[in-house]
Structures are given as C-alpha cells and as structure tokens.
Scaffold this motif. Structure first.
Motif, short mmCIF file in Angstrom:
data_model
loop_
_atom_site.label_atom_id
_atom_site.label_comp_id
_atom_site.label_asym_id
_atom_site.label_seq_id
_atom_site.Cartn_x
_atom_site.Cartn_y
_atom_site.Cartn_z
N ARG A 1 0.83 -1.20 0.00
CA ARG A 1 0.00 0.00 0.00
C ARG A 1 0.87 1.26 0.00
O ARG A 1 0.56 2.24 -0.68
CB ARG A 1 -0.91 0.00 1.22
N ALA A 2 1.95 1.23 0.78
CA ALA A 2 2.81 2.41 0.88
C ALA A 2 3.54 2.67 -0.42
O ALA A 2 3.67 3.83 -0.84
CB ALA A 2 3.81 2.21 2.03
N PHE A 3 4.06 1.63 -1.08
CA PHE A 3 4.73 1.81 -2.36
C PHE A 3 3.78 2.45 -3.37
O PHE A 3 4.17 3.33 -4.14
CB PHE A 3 5.24 0.47 -2.89
N ALA A 4 2.54 1.98 -3.39
CA ALA A 4 1.57 2.54 -4.33
C ALA A 4 1.25 3.98 -3.98
O ALA A 4 1.20 4.85 -4.87
CB ALA A 4 0.30 1.69 -4.32
N ALA A 5 1.05 4.27 -2.72
CA ALA A 5 0.63 5.62 -2.32
C ALA A 5 1.74 6.64 -2.48
O ALA A 5 1.49 7.80 -2.82
CB ALA A 5 0.16 5.61 -0.87
N HIS A 6 3.00 6.24 -2.24
CA HIS A 6 4.13 7.17 -2.33
C HIS A 6 4.84 7.09 -3.68
O HIS A 6 5.88 7.71 -3.85
CB HIS A 6 5.12 6.88 -1.20
N ASP A 7 4.25 6.37 -4.62
CA ASP A 7 4.81 6.24 -5.96
C ASP A 7 6.27 5.78 -5.91
O ASP A 7 7.16 6.35 -6.55
CB ASP A 7 4.70 7.55 -6.74
N GLY A 8 6.49 4.71 -5.15
CA GLY A 8 7.83 4.15 -5.04
C GLY A 8 8.16 3.23 -6.19
O GLY A 8 8.69 2.13 -5.98
N LEU A 9 7.87 3.65 -7.41
CA LEU A 9 8.07 2.82 -8.59
C LEU A 9 7.94 3.69 -9.83
O LEU A 9 7.40 4.79 -9.77
CB LEU A 9 7.03 1.71 -8.64
N CYS B 1 17.08 0.07 -8.91
CA CYS B 1 16.00 0.60 -9.73
C CYS B 1 16.63 1.48 -10.79
O CYS B 1 17.10 2.57 -10.49
CB CYS B 1 15.01 1.40 -8.88
N ARG B 2 16.67 1.01 -12.04
CA ARG B 2 17.30 1.79 -13.09
C ARG B 2 16.52 3.07 -13.39
O ARG B 2 17.11 4.07 -13.81
CB ARG B 2 17.43 0.95 -14.36
N CYS B 3 15.22 3.05 -13.17
CA CYS B 3 14.43 4.27 -13.34
C CYS B 3 14.77 5.32 -12.28
O CYS B 3 14.54 6.51 -12.49
CB CYS B 3 12.94 3.97 -13.27
N GLY B 4 15.28 4.87 -11.12
CA GLY B 4 15.66 5.80 -10.08
C GLY B 4 14.53 6.27 -9.20
O GLY B 4 14.53 7.41 -8.75
N ALA B 5 13.59 5.40 -8.87
CA ALA B 5 12.42 5.78 -8.06
C ALA B 5 12.72 5.72 -6.57
O ALA B 5 11.83 5.46 -5.76
CB ALA B 5 11.24 4.88 -8.40
N TYR B 6 13.95 5.99 -6.17
CA TYR B 6 14.37 5.79 -4.79
C TYR B 6 13.70 6.75 -3.80
O TYR B 6 13.43 6.37 -2.66
CB TYR B 6 15.88 5.92 -4.68
N GLU B 7 13.45 7.99 -4.21
CA GLU B 7 12.83 8.92 -3.27
C GLU B 7 11.48 8.40 -2.79
O GLU B 7 11.16 8.45 -1.60
CB GLU B 7 12.67 10.31 -3.90
N GLY B 8 10.67 7.90 -3.71
CA GLY B 8 9.39 7.33 -3.32
C GLY B 8 9.54 6.10 -2.47
O GLY B 8 8.72 5.84 -1.57
N ILE B 9 10.58 5.29 -2.73
CA ILE B 9 10.81 4.09 -1.94
C ILE B 9 11.20 4.45 -0.51
O ILE B 9 10.71 3.85 0.46
CB ILE B 9 11.87 3.20 -2.61
N SER C 1 10.33 7.11 1.11
CA SER C 1 9.12 7.60 1.78
C SER C 1 8.18 6.45 2.10
O SER C 1 7.55 6.41 3.18
CB SER C 1 8.41 8.63 0.89
N ALA C 2 8.04 5.51 1.17
CA ALA C 2 7.10 4.40 1.36
C ALA C 2 7.51 3.52 2.52
O ALA C 2 6.68 3.14 3.37
CB ALA C 2 7.00 3.58 0.07
N VAL C 3 8.79 3.15 2.57
CA VAL C 3 9.24 2.26 3.63
C VAL C 3 9.13 2.95 5.00
O VAL C 3 8.69 2.34 5.99
CB VAL C 3 10.68 1.80 3.36
N ALA C 4 9.51 4.23 5.06
CA ALA C 4 9.38 4.96 6.33
C ALA C 4 7.93 5.02 6.77
O ALA C 4 7.61 4.82 7.96
CB ALA C 4 9.97 6.36 6.18
N ALA C 5 7.02 5.29 5.84
CA ALA C 5 5.60 5.40 6.19
C ALA C 5 5.04 4.06 6.64
O ALA C 5 4.23 3.98 7.58
CB ALA C 5 4.82 5.93 5.01
N ALA C 6 5.44 2.97 5.97
CA ALA C 6 4.95 1.65 6.38
C ALA C 6 5.46 1.30 7.77
O ALA C 6 4.73 0.73 8.59
CB ALA C 6 5.40 0.60 5.36
#
Length: 865
Positions: free
Chosen positions: A83-91, A134-142, A144-149
């Motif tokens: 849920r957190a990955f989806a909500a924080h756009d960790g992808l 992550c070659r796209c570089g979506a780390y900022e969202g990741i 945030s997602a992990v911290a929120a979870a």
C-alpha cells in the motif's frame, strides 16, 4: 519433491539445472518474480524462502524442496509495504518493484517488532535495501514508502487512490511484461554472436539440420565487433536452445581490427567502414538521421553549425595569442553509459493464420507495428504488437531490434511461438549505450563580463556507429554571441551506440557548464548570477532566481575548505527541444456503462496511463479517473515514447477526445453541460444508454503553429524550449577519494504539469541516472579486441539507494501557454545538467576541476593532491 509456494504444495524439479526463478515463472506461472541480472545483484527476483529473502535467480529449484516460499503474489496486496509503495509512488516502470516489495516487507515487519511505529532514517532504509537496483531511479518514493509503512501509516487501506493508476498491478506482481506473455508451447531462441572484432563470415551452419536457424548478418556478411549478431537458433526448451547455439559452426575470415580511438585515428589504421556504401550504412546513435559529412579514415566530420562563426574564431584566436585571462579553454571526457533497463530486450513472436503477433518490450507500439508490416511485407492489420507494460528503455528500444528480428523469423521456421530474451551480458554489450566523448570548449568574455565568443569541438566514441550531436547542443545555450560548434565521430571495432535519454545533452553540459563556472571564477561572480546575465531564456531565468533563494544555495559554504571531508555546492543549467507527435490519437468509448480510453501508446514507467486517465477525468469534471487500455497496436495510433514527446502529444489528444465525448453525450441528453463538471448521476444515466458510443480525439495544433514542417514519422518541433537548473551538494572524502551526493534541488521549466507525482518521480530518477553517469558508470573493454568486459551488474555499477542525494523538485509552470494542454515533456531536460552540477560541486568543495567521467576515487585522489 514438493515445496509450499504461497501456502500451497507444488512439485519442484529434481535437477539443479533449473533456477528457482525459472521454475516459479515458467513452471508455476508466478511471473511477478522478475529476472534482470541473473547474478544476484539487482534484487528483482527476490522471494522469501522460509521467511528470509533470497535471490531466486541463483537458487537451484531443487533446493526449494520441503521449504516455504513466498513470492510477491503471496503477499496478496494487503501488506502495508505494498500500500505504501503505491501511495508514495515508489516505482516507475515497475519491473524491479516486486523484489523491492518482498525485501521491504521483511524489513518493515522486523523494524516494527523492534522499534514500534518509529520510522527509520534514510541510512537504515538504504542499508536494508542495498541489494536492490531501480534503473528508473524511483528511490525517493521508496524511501518515503518504507518509512511510512514502518510508522504504521498503511496498516489500513488509504483513503485515496494511488497517484499512478497502474501502481497496484505493479506492487502485487499482476503487471505483465513481454517475457511474461509466452503461451504454452513457446520455444526459446538464442542469438549466436561474433567472437572476433572484424571478420567476413564465410558460412554459418547448425549442428542439427532440424534446428531452426536464421541469418542475422548484414548484406556484406561482415562482423565489425565482438558480440555482433550472426544468427539465431530455437529449441523447445532454454537448455536445448543454448546447446544448439553453442554447436553452431561459424567460418570466419579474419580481418584487421582497431579497438581504441587513438589507434583508429592513426595513419594507416584498419578501416572500420572502408567504402562509401559502408560509411553511408553506418548505424546512427542519434535520434534524427545523421546529416552528410566527409570522412578521413575512421574520423567522420566535422558536422559544423555556426552563428557568426568566423567572428567567434577570430576573437578566440586573438584572445589565445594575447593570453587574455577571460578566455576559458578546457577539454573534458565522458565514458560510455549503458542504458541497461532492468527488463532486457525481449520479444515473443507468433505467426498464425497468415498474421503475426508480437509481445515486445518497445518504446513505440504503433511505430513498431508499421515497421514490422513493412519489413515482413504484411498488411498492417495482420500485425499485432502488444506491450502491456515495459520495464524501462531510456532510448534503447525504439525499432526492430535483434530480439525482434530473431523471434519473428524463428517463429516462422519453428511453426510455434518463439521467445528471444537478452541475457544481462548481451544487454550490456549490444543493446545500446550513450557514446563516450572528448569535448573541447572555449569561452571568451569581454570587458563587461558578457559572452563574446564560444566554440565547442566534440569527438564521439560510438564504436561502429556515428551521430554525435554533443557540440551542436551547445549552440542553443547562452544567447546569441558568436559561436562555432563542430561534431566529429571516431569509429572503432566496438559495439554501436544508441540514443540515450537526452542524446548529446549530458556530455555537452559536463563540458560547457563547467567552463561557465570557471568563467564565473575568473570574473569573481556568483555562478547563478552569471548564468542569469548570459541567458536570455525567460523560463530558465525564473529558475535561476528561484535557485538563488533556496536554502541549499544561500547556505552553501564559502571560501577554501580544509579537512578530510569537504562539502561543496554546484549549479548547472540545461535546455531541451519541445517535440511532439502530430499523429497522436485517443479513442474514448462507452463500455459496460463506463468510459474507457484506448490508444496504442505505451508506458515505460513515465506514467502516461495516469496522464490519460487524469486528463479525461479533469476535462469532464469527473471525481475519479477512467479506465485506460494502452499498449496494443490494434488501437488508434499512439505516439512513441522518446524525445520527451509522449505527454505533450497524448495529453492534448485525450483532452480532445473528452471534448468530443461531451458533445456526443450532450446530443443524447441536454442535461450534460457544454462545459464544466458533469453531474455524476446524469453521467451514469446517459452512459447506461450509450453502449458502444465512440469518439476519437487528436492532438490539435499549437496556437502559433510549428516553426518547421512535421516529419512523416510522427515528429513535430514546437516553438520554445524547456529548461532546467540543478543544484547539487556533495561531500568529498579527500582520503578515500569518495564523492557522496547529499542534497539536490532540481528546477524544471516544462509548462503545466499533467500528473504532479509521476512527473516529480521522473525528475528524481533523472538525478539518480545523472549521479550514476558522474560517479560510477563506465563500460570497460579489451583494448585489443574491443570485447566488453563490464558485462554484468557487478562490473558495471548502477547507483543504489545509498548512493543518491535527497532530492527536491520544483516546477516552473509558465511559458508554454501556446501549447495544447500548456505543458511539454520533461524526461530529457531533467537529466542533462545533473552530472555537470555534481562536477561543479566537487570543484567548489576542493578547488580541483574534474575533467573526466566517471569521478572514480583514483581520479579524485590524484586530482586533489
């Protein structure tokens, strides 16, 4: 032998030859587990074995016997991490996402058991996910997602939909990529590649006459680099296909080769392209066709563009002769940067009933279908290309690539579907790279500190390919002072380059933006203030002013720094052309009482599904999004994803489709208003009686029209340029030579932002890729044969979560009011200046001007001594 997979007993092979990843995917259909590197480096294949994360690409399937296995599908979409990955756009593209989610689920559960709902910091999260890329570089969202979870914010369902409409499919493993689409009975294809850098091939023979074999050689039967495709074979299983490929006999007539640029330029060097026809047929790594240029041995060029060029040359020569201190003349180099999307090049081809179906990882669904129909002489309606999800591309997947050629021809011979998928070694050898460069910059300021002259000469190192535009990109920066730019190519017997995110842009900025900073030092002027004075672009001027007010810039250290750890802040500016696809079309149809968007574009992770859904909903005033179906060439024409043109093409087409649907619905029910929100109950009622109603919208013209005619292949050039300014803070360890980016501010001027979070994610990812370009990414080759040595993700290093700065993105949304929708693309411009800003930060911290990329520790230590 059995294992418990996601709670159910399943058989496992009794042979160690099959990996756990292959068994889960092909044996059990659990395709959420992805294979990207094959060596346990990237984390995409992570599963839980008895509760512990494991790299399933390295684990033999027989070792699963008697053990409990949980894949991303087994998490069920109910874990707080999902849920957190989806909500924080960790992808972004989502190919790596299942592996991240599986590993993060264990970390989150363990962290909360020990720390309660106290969120971890960036360092703890980076350490926990250090084995994932992550070659796209979506780390900022990741982050945030992990911290929120961990903080317990997603123990229950969130009260709003994710910002990305396909996020849930990606975090649950439901999203299907091309390799996941292989139907039962699919054969495996393997490409046979050259082991010599230069040879004419006398013959190619399969060991078994029954083995399907297709020829992949060019018309002159000549290979020009180690790894060039020669042929492809297929068999019913991967193991048999690999054995058949190893048994193929190739008769080589060896020729002299040259693998180094310096050797290639020497008199009497072996020629890579010896004849006029060979030179005309040299592959291009530019997005546009290479203009004609003269050749001198292995050197092509110069391709010269000038604005009062003779005046610029005269002023620069006079300044050099007099020793003018306001002449900055410097040379910079960059290494080859490999695209390396985590989803490799892959195609599943199937001939049936006189038609051809392709599941291909491509940047252009409609364009590929057109090209395939032409190449194999088929009616366009007999070709179907499907790319439901695409796991990254960055410029490497735009055309009929080797995997597609091989799969199509092998399927015809085998009479069965055939899948051809590159290994990571193939991806890192022969699937494209940003060519290396050597660039000389000369800038001259006059007595008032204004730019008086500029020259840029750049030599591209693209192996057998040509198409340098590095110097040409500098023509468009810093006003209209006299300037001359010249592009050359030096060809060698090494693999060809391809267009990569902002072709020519990052190496141009690496050289030019550091020269501008050097000029600021000579003039004793603030680097942002000098750019503001030199640059007439109003959008970038607004960004300079905003950047100057940031805490990052205002709080930067001043004066010489001492000690082991030294902090510095650097700036760089960039721009990019506004491009669009004039043929863009979007169909809006009523099905089952709801609106459905259909078009044959594709989503590489940039979020075009979200743009289409949001645009239609906003235009009609709907409370939520609408269903979007893309990635199928049977739909109306969709623009390709390259040149930062997808959103400014497809967004306006979706808006036009929504306007047309409003008019059609109003014709059926006058309660539908001419403009403004449509009442939800009225809409539901009118849709229930409008089954099958369909309209097609297209991209309307810009208010002022384009400055150039549109090209036949769906390319338009609009008026105005996007802009960017990057600020980068680094910490330099002067003992170990390590450069650590800590903070970045990215100012982007691309007009109206259609989807704020997915756009921000793209810009954050561009920073990650720029950091990789600056610090780590360097293709290595054998100096004698040109064979690529850095052909895995251990030797070719991509940035991980512990390597990247905390990034803030700011959007300046003015300046493109003449454009339908008010916004242009930002994928390219957000990547151009990152490495240059980092280089300027290193200079600010140490007083040493870096010239060569990447900034390896040995170079840093040597430079600051």
């Amino acid at each position: 032998m059995e294992a418990h997979v996601n709670g159910s007993p399943v058989p496992v092979p009794d042979s160690p030859a099959t990996s756990a990843a292959a068994h889960l995917r092909d044996g059990l259909g659990l395709t959420g587990t992805k294979v990207a590197c094959g060596t346990g480096v990237c984390g995409a294949c992570t599963v839980l074995v008895d509760g512990s994360p494991a790299a399933s690409c390295l684990l033999p399937a027989d070792r699963l016997a008697g053990r409990s296995v949980t894949t991303v599908e087994g998490l069920g979409g109910e874990h707080p991490v999902q849920r957190a990955f989806a909500a924080h756009d960790g992808l972004q593209c989502g190919y790596c996402t299942p592996g991240f989610v599986v590993e993060a689920s264990v970390f989150v559960d363990g962290w909360r058991a020990e720390h309660g709902d106290t969120p971890p910091g960036r360092e703890e999260i980076a350490d926990a996910l250090a084995g994932h890329l992550c070659r796209c570089g979506a780390y900022e969202g990741i982050f945030s997602a992990v911290a929120a979870a961990c903080a317990g914010e997603f123990d229950t369902l969130p009260d709003r939909d994710p910002p990305r409409v396909d996020a849930v499919d990606k975090v649950t493993g439901r999203a299907r990529y091309s390799a996941d689409q292989a139907p039962p009975g699919t054969w495996e294809g393997v490409v046979v590649r050259s082991v010599h850098p230069h040879a004419r091939i006398r013959s190619v023979r399969a060991a078994d006459a029954d083995t399907p074999l297709v020829d992949l050689l060019p018309a002159d039967r000549t290979v020009r680099y180690v790894g060039q495709p020669i042929a492809a074979v297929a068999a019913p299983t991967p193991g048999r296909a690999r054995a058949a490929a190893e048994a193929v006999a190739v008769d080589y007539d060896l020729r002299p080769a040259v693998a180094e640029v310096a050797t290639a330029r020497a008199p009497g060097a072996p020629l890579v392209h010896a004849t006029t026809d060979e030179r005309a047929g040299a592959p291009s790594y530019g997005e546009a066709p290479s203009p004609p240029a003269r050749w001198d041995g292995n050197v092509r060029g110069p391709g010269t563009v000038t604005w009062r060029g003779p005046t610029a040359v005269r002023r620069l020569r006079a300044a050099a002769a007099s020793g003018n201190p306001l002449l900055v003349a410097q040379e910079y180099t960059t290494a080859a940067q490999l695209h390396s999307p985590l989803e490799p090049h892959v195609c599943v081809a199937h001939w049936h009933g006189g038609g051809l179906d392709l599941f291909a990882s491509t940047q252009s669904v409609s364009g590929l279908a057109d090209r395939v129909a032409e190449r194999w002489e088929l009616d366009r309606d007999r070709v179907r290309v499907v790319a439901e999800h695409v796991g990254g591309a960055f410029g490497a997947k735009n055309g009929i690539s080797t995997d597609i050629r091989a799969a199509v021809d092998l399927s015809r011979l085998a009479g069965a579907p055939v899948r051809v998928s590159f290994t990571r070694a193939e991806e890192l050898t022969d699937a494209g790279h940003r060519p290396g460069t050597r660039t000389r910059v000369a800038l001259l300021a006059d007595g008032d500190g204004d730019l008086a002259a500029m020259s840029v000469d750049s030599y591209g190192d693209g192996g057998v390919s040509v198409g340098s535009t590095t110097a040409t990109m500098a023509l468009l920066m810093y006003g209209r002072a006299p300037r001359r730019v010249r592009d050359y190519d030096v060809v060698t017997h090494r693999p060809p380059g391809m267009p990569m995110r902002a072709p020519g842009g990052p190496p141009m900025a690496w050289a030019l933006e550091q020269a501008v900073d050097e000029m600021a030092c000579r003039l004793g002027e603030d680097p942002l203030a000098l750019r503001l004075r030199w640059d007439g672009n109003p959008k970038r001027r607004a960004l300079y002013e905003r950047a100057a007010r940031t805490a990052l810039w205002r709080g930067r250290p001043r004066g010489p720094r001492t000690g082991r750890f030294r902090r510095g802040v650097g700036a760089a500016a960039s721009n990019w052309l506004y491009l669009f696809g004039p043929r863009a079309r979007v169909e809006l149809v009523v099905e089952g009482g709801e609106l459905v968007v259909r078009t044959a574009t594709q989503d590489l992770g940039t979020g075009i599904r979200t743009v289409l859904s949001g645009t239609v909903a906003d235009r009609l005033g709907l409370p939520g999004g609408v269903r979007v179906e893309i990635g199928d060439s049977g739909a109306v024409f969709g623009t390709g994803s390259y040149g930062s043109r997808t959103t400014p093409s497809m967004g306006p087409a979706a808006a036009d489709a929504a306007d047309r649907m409003r008019a059609a619905l109003r014709g059926r029910d006058p309660r539908v208003p001419e403009r403004g929100p449509v009442d939800e109950h009225v809409l539901k009622e009118v849709l229930s009686t409008s089954e099958g109603l369909s309209v097609v919208g297209g991209r309307v013209r810009d208010r002022w029209g384009p400055p150039f005619p549109d090209t036949p292949d769906d390319l338009g050039v609009g008026r105005g340029m996007s802009g960017a300014v990057h600020l980068m803070e680094v910490e330099v360890d002067t003992l170990l030579g390590r450069v650590r980016p800590t903070r970045c501010w990215a100012g982007i001027a691309a007009g109206r932002i259609y989807s704020e979070r997915t756009a921000r994610n793209q810009c954050e990812g561009a920073v990650v890729q720029g950091v990789g370009y600056a610090l780590f990414e360097e293709r290595r080759h054998d100096p004698r044969t040109g064979a690529v040595l850095s052909d895995d993700l251990e030797d070719y290093r991509l940035p991980g979560m512990g390597d990247v700065p905390e990034t803030e993105v700011y959007f300046h949304q003015e300046g493109f009011e003449h454009v339908p929708g008010g916004g242009v693309g930002l994928g390219e411009v957000s990547a151009v200046g990152v490495a240059a800003a980092l280089g300027n930060a290193v200079f600010d911290a140490t007083g040493w001007r870096p010239r060569d990329l990447p900034l390896r520790p040995d170079r840093v230590i040597e430079g600051i001594r």
